[in-house]
Write an enzyme that holds these catalytic residues in place. Sequence first.
Site: not given
Length: 401
Positions: A189, A341, A371
Site C-alpha cells: 500500500s 482495490d 486491499h
Amino acid sequence: MGYKTLCFGLTCILFAYYIYTPIPENIEEPWKVRTIDAAIKITSLMATLLEKIGLKRFDELFSMLMKLDYTQPISDENVTVMDITFSDIPVRLYLPKRKSASQRPAVIFVHGGAFVLGSCKLAALDLLNRQTAKNLGAVVVGVDYRLGHQYQFPVAHEDVVSVVKFFLQDKILAKYGVDPTRVCISGDSAGGLIAATVAQLIQNDPEFKNKLKAQALIYPSLQVIDITIPSQKENEHGLILSKKLEIELACLYLTQDKALPQAMMKNQHMPHGSRHLFKLVNWSIFLPEKYKKNHVYTEPILGRLNPLHSALLDSRLSPLAVNDSQLQNLPLTYILTCQYDLIRDDGLMYVSRLQNVGVKVSHDHMEDGIHGALSFMASPINLQLGIRIKDKYINWLEENL
C-alpha cells in the site's frame, strides 16, 4: 444506561446494514470480508463523529485500535527477532538462526497505513517478515518510520531512506552477513509507494555504491495526481478501503487543512503548472484494455485549491509520474494488484510503464483480491486471501533474490 443502550443499538443497526451490503460473487470467505469491512466502516463513522465534536482527530481511533495488535520482538527456533535502531530510526530486525555457507539475501520491508497508521510490529506483518526470514534464510528489516499527522511529508520517506542508506553500508552488510548484490526493498500500500520512491532514488544516485537487486510492491499506491482512474470510480465505496477513507487519512501526511481532502474528492487538487505530469499517469494510455471498460478519460481540474500544496508536485508522492529515464535503471520488480482495490490501477500502470522501458517485471493479479488483505493473516480474523498473497510474495523472493 439509556445512552449506552442507544449507542449499542445504533452500532448493531449499522453493523447489520454494512454486513449485508452486496459484495462480488467471487470473493473468498465473504462473511469474514463483510465483517472486516463493516468494522472498518463503523470505525470510520465513529472517528468522524469524534473529530466533529472535538474529542479526537480522525486518525486517532484507528491508531488506538491498531496498537492493540502490536507484537513484542519474540524470537523462535528459526529466527532471532529484535527491536533496534538504524540511523536513529526504529526497526524490527529478523535474523535467521540457520547457518549459511554463503552470504545471505536481505529484505527491507516498509509497512502501509496511508503514511499515518500501522507498524511493522502488527501481528500479520510480524508473521510475514518472520516467515520471509525463515524461508529465504534472509535478514529482514521492518522499518517503523515516523507517522503523520505528527510528522508530515517528507519525514516518512526520509526515515526509510536513512534506514536503507545505513543498511547498505559495507560494514553493516558485513556485520549481518548480507550479500550486497542480493538486497530487496518491499512494501504494501503506502509502504509500496515509499519503497518505489526509495528504489528510484538509490538506483539513480551515484552516491549509493551498493544498489538494490529487486523491489516488491504489494497493492501499491503510486500517485496522488489523478483520483478518478477507473479503479477509483469502481471501488469508491468498496471493500476495506473507500475513497473517502483513503483521502482523509493520506492527507494528514501533508496538511491538517480540510480543503485538501475536499478538493481531492473532486479531483481538483493539483496546482497550475502540473499539467505536464498528467501524461505520465494517463490511464487511457497505460492501462490494459480489459480494465478500461467504458470509462472516459478526463484530466484533473487545475488551480481550484487555495492555498496551493507544492508537495503534490513532488515525485516522492507519485513515483508513477517520473520520466522514463528515471525508470530505466530500476531493478527486477514484483508487483501484486487486487481486482477490487481502489488503487489497483496505480500498480497496473506501473507494470506497463516499467515494461515499456525494459525493466523486468513479474506481475500477479488477484481476481478476487481486496486491499489490505495482508493485514488479516492473524487472529482474530485471518483471510485465506492474505495467506495466498503472502505465499506468492515469498515464493517470488525465493526464486529471484
